[in-house]
Every structure is written in C-alpha cells, then in structure tokens.
Design a protein around this motif. Structure first.
Motif, PDB file in Angstrom:
ATOM      1  N   UNK A  60      13.999 -20.811   1.428  1.00 18.35           N
ATOM      2  CA  UNK A  60      12.794 -20.777   0.623  1.00 18.35           C
ATOM      3  C   UNK A  60      11.577 -20.283   1.404  1.00 18.35           C
ATOM      4  N   UNK A  61      11.779 -19.984   2.665  1.00 18.41           N
ATOM      5  CA  UNK A  61      10.658 -19.469   3.465  1.00 18.41           C
ATOM      6  C   UNK A  61      10.352 -18.040   3.057  1.00 18.41           C
ATOM      7  N   UNK A  62       9.132 -17.630   3.271  1.00 20.76           N
ATOM      8  CA  UNK A  62       8.775 -16.259   2.929  1.00 20.76           C
ATOM      9  C   UNK A  62       9.560 -15.288   3.790  1.00 20.76           C
ATOM     10  N   UNK A  63       9.900 -14.163   3.171  1.00 24.37           N
ATOM     11  CA  UNK A  63      10.609 -13.114   3.884  1.00 24.37           C
ATOM     12  C   UNK A  63       9.588 -12.083   4.365  1.00 24.37           C
ATOM     13  N   UNK A  64       9.715 -11.695   5.621  1.00 25.78           N
ATOM     14  CA  UNK A  64       8.833 -10.688   6.202  1.00 25.78           C
ATOM     15  C   UNK A  64       9.583  -9.367   6.241  1.00 25.78           C
ATOM     16  N   UNK A  65       8.927  -8.350   5.744  1.00 26.73           N
ATOM     17  CA  UNK A  65       9.568  -7.045   5.613  1.00 26.73           C
ATOM     18  C   UNK A  65       9.199  -6.116   6.760  1.00 26.73           C
ATOM     19  N   UNK A  66      10.148  -5.263   7.128  1.00 27.92           N
ATOM     20  CA  UNK A  66       9.889  -4.198   8.072  1.00 27.92           C
ATOM     21  C   UNK A  66       9.230  -3.017   7.377  1.00 27.92           C
ATOM     22  N   UNK A  67       8.936  -1.981   8.165  1.00 22.09           N
ATOM     23  CA  UNK A  67       8.249  -0.802   7.637  1.00 22.09           C
ATOM     24  C   UNK A  67       9.164   0.087   6.799  1.00 22.09           C
TER      25      UNK A  67
ATOM     26  N   UNK B 263      16.032   7.033  -0.931  1.00 23.98           N
ATOM     27  CA  UNK B 263      15.237   5.837  -1.229  1.00 23.98           C
ATOM     28  C   UNK B 263      14.616   5.338   0.065  1.00 23.98           C
ATOM     29  N   UNK B 264      13.801   4.299  -0.072  1.00 28.05           N
ATOM     30  CA  UNK B 264      13.311   3.551   1.091  1.00 28.05           C
ATOM     31  C   UNK B 264      14.240   2.356   1.271  1.00 28.05           C
ATOM     32  N   UNK B 265      14.762   2.182   2.461  1.00 25.49           N
ATOM     33  CA  UNK B 265      15.630   1.049   2.762  1.00 25.49           C
ATOM     34  C   UNK B 265      14.823   0.050   3.584  1.00 25.49           C
ATOM     35  N   UNK B 266      14.673  -1.128   3.020  1.00 27.48           N
ATOM     36  CA  UNK B 266      13.833  -2.162   3.613  1.00 27.48           C
ATOM     37  C   UNK B 266      14.677  -3.309   4.149  1.00 27.48           C
ATOM     38  N   UNK B 267      14.289  -3.794   5.294  1.00 27.85           N
ATOM     39  CA  UNK B 267      14.936  -4.946   5.893  1.00 27.85           C
ATOM     40  C   UNK B 267      13.903  -6.078   5.927  1.00 27.85           C
ATOM     41  N   UNK B 268      14.356  -7.280   5.720  1.00 27.22           N
ATOM     42  CA  UNK B 268      13.475  -8.442   5.771  1.00 27.22           C
ATOM     43  C   UNK B 268      14.196  -9.581   6.480  1.00 27.22           C
ATOM     44  N   UNK B 269      13.424 -10.481   7.043  1.00 28.14           N
ATOM     45  CA  UNK B 269      14.036 -11.650   7.664  1.00 28.14           C
ATOM     46  C   UNK B 269      13.226 -12.896   7.335  1.00 28.14           C
TER      47      UNK B 269
ATOM     48  N   UNK C 232       0.847  -1.178   0.000  1.00 31.83           N
ATOM     49  CA  UNK C 232       0.000   0.000   0.000  1.00 31.83           C
ATOM     50  C   UNK C 232       0.888   1.235   0.000  1.00 31.83           C
ATOM     51  N   UNK C 233       0.377   2.366  -0.506  1.00 28.52           N
ATOM     52  CA  UNK C 233       1.209   3.570  -0.629  1.00 28.52           C
ATOM     53  C   UNK C 233       1.873   3.950   0.681  1.00 28.52           C
ATOM     54  N   UNK C 234       3.178   4.157   0.646  1.00 28.14           N
ATOM     55  CA  UNK C 234       3.922   4.572   1.822  1.00 28.14           C
ATOM     56  C   UNK C 234       4.140   3.485   2.847  1.00 28.14           C
ATOM     57  N   UNK C 235       3.727   2.281   2.527  1.00 26.16           N
ATOM     58  CA  UNK C 235       3.843   1.182   3.495  1.00 26.16           C
ATOM     59  C   UNK C 235       4.860   0.152   3.025  1.00 26.16           C
ATOM     60  N   UNK C 236       5.100  -0.833   3.882  1.00 26.75           N
ATOM     61  CA  UNK C 236       6.027  -1.889   3.521  1.00 26.75           C
ATOM     62  C   UNK C 236       5.314  -2.991   2.741  1.00 26.75           C
ATOM     63  N   UNK C 237       5.994  -4.088   2.536  1.00 26.31           N
ATOM     64  CA  UNK C 237       5.444  -5.181   1.738  1.00 26.31           C
ATOM     65  C   UNK C 237       4.807  -6.234   2.625  1.00 26.31           C
ATOM     66  N   UNK C 238       3.628  -6.662   2.208  1.00 21.26           N
ATOM     67  CA  UNK C 238       2.895  -7.700   2.919  1.00 21.26           C
ATOM     68  C   UNK C 238       2.947  -8.982   2.098  1.00 21.26           C
ATOM     69  N   UNK C 239       3.367 -10.056   2.707  1.00 15.26           N
ATOM     70  CA  UNK C 239       3.457 -11.335   2.008  1.00 15.26           C
ATOM     71  C   UNK C 239       2.066 -11.876   1.715  1.00 15.26           C
TER      72      UNK C 239
END
Lengths: 111, 113
Positions: free
Chosen positions: B99-106, B88-94, A38-45
């Motif tokens: 092969x497991x799904x990666x969950x992203x931070x804000x 830019x937006x810097x994203x972290x995921x774990x 969503x705009x301005x948000x992070x990624x949702x699996x």
C-alpha cells in the motif's frame, strides 16, 4: 476487472480559479493515489489515500477519498500556471498489487 | 538515494529486433513494477515482482515479453521480435509494501520503425 474513470479529461482554467477533478472506480479498493505528469516526463507522486474519509493537502491541491461512493476528488484552489500538467488517479484492488490508472486529466492554467 | 533509474532513456529499433531495458529500483524497495504508457493514455500494468519472484503478469504481457529480477535488485524487461505496436514509454516503479506509494523512474521510450 477494475475500471477507473476520470473527468474531465481536459480542463482549461484561469489563474486564481478553483476546480475539482473526479476519479470514479468500479470495484472495492484499499488504496488510491494521485500522480502528476509533465510532458515527456515520468510520474510524480502527489497523494496516497488509504482509508475512507482520508483527506490530504499540499499547497493548492487537496485530495479526498470516499470508498463507499468509490470516488476520489482532487481539488485545485486558486490555480497558478505551474499547476499545468496531466493528473492521474491510480487505484489498487483489495486483492492484488497492480494499480489501474485513469486516463488522466490534462490541466492547462491560463494567465 | 537517487530514485528509480531506467536505462536507456530512448531506444529506436527496427521491427523484428530484440530489445532489453533495465530498471534499478530505490534500494531496499522489495516491490518492483513495470508499466507501459502510450501517448494520451494512463500507464498500463505489465508485471510485478516481490523481491526476485515474479508474482503477477498482465494479459498485455505476450510471449514476446519477459522480465527478470535476479537477486531481487535490478530488473530487466526484454521484448523479442519487436512490433510497431510495442512503441510506447516503458515505466518502472518500486515501493516498500503493497500500500506504499510507488515511485516511478524516468521511463524508456521505445520507438519501433
């Protein structure tokens, strides 16, 4: 180098209609993911697809994977406004850990 | 479990300054990733850790960028001598497993002025 292409990049739909987003990739992969942003948000699996022929469904969204064609689809059934967002597919190379993302499909569902 | 946490959420800095971002992954996730996303584009891979070891780096990660994950827990990403192109937006995921799904931070939104 792995390349991931999504189409369309922009999609404007009416509520209640069906549509499909396509994700093509260029080299062998053993995993593919769909994310929503969503705009301005992070990624949702949304979905994790790990094998040829895999099909996953959640609500009005259904994702599938054809590894032979190097193609995944995200099908939207009877779209509602809440589905408006940008959808990304992300592909992992067989030999590595990184994900390569497509450019995203910006979906707008109009009343 | 509160998910992947990133700090700060926003950072405005002057060109030439150094900045550092922090990422706290989901506890017990052994894999941690950094991505960068510019407006209208998909995230681009920067680097990846398995536990404390940095195992993969993108060519995008110039000498001005450095990342650490001491003790395999939180991670920091430092950018030295920032340039406007670093905005830019810097994203972290774990994730747990390759092969497991990666969950992203804000994400941390960096603006270099």
């Amino acid at each position: 180098e792995l390349k991931v292409e999504q189409n369309p990049l922009f999609l404007s739909m009416q509520e209640g209609k069906n549509y499909t987003i396509y994700c093509n990739y260029s080299t062998t992969s053993d995993r593919l993911y769909w994310y929503r942003q969503d705009p301005g948000k992070s990624l949702e699996s949304l979905f994790v697809l790990l094998s040829n022929g895999a099909v996953k469904q959640e609500g009005r969204l259904m994702a599938s994977l054809d590894t032979k064609a190097r193609l995944s689809t995200l099908h939207i059934t009877a779209a509602v406004h809440d589905l408006s967002a940008t959808y990304f597919c992300a592909v992992g190379e067989t030999s590595g850990s990184r994900l390569t993302f497509g450019e995203g499909t910006q979906l707008t569902v109009n009343p | 479990d509160t998910g992947v946490s990133q700090n700060p959420r926003h950072k405005i800095t002057k060109r030439g300054q150094n900045v550092t971002f922090r990422c706290d992954p989901i506890s017990e996730h052994n894999r941690l990733y950094w991505y960068r996303q510019t407006l209208g584009q998909g995230p681009e891979f920067l680097t990846y850790f398995q536990n404390e070891a940095q195992l993969e780096k993108s060519r995008l990660l110039s000498d001005r960028f450095s990342a650490e994950r001491p003790k395999g827990s939180f991670s920091t990403l430092e950018i030295q001598r920032t340039e406007q192109g670093d905005s830019a937006m810097y994203l972290c995921a774990s994730s747990w497993g390759r092969r497991a799904e990666a969950f992203f931070g804000q994400g941390t939104r960096l603006t270099v002025v």
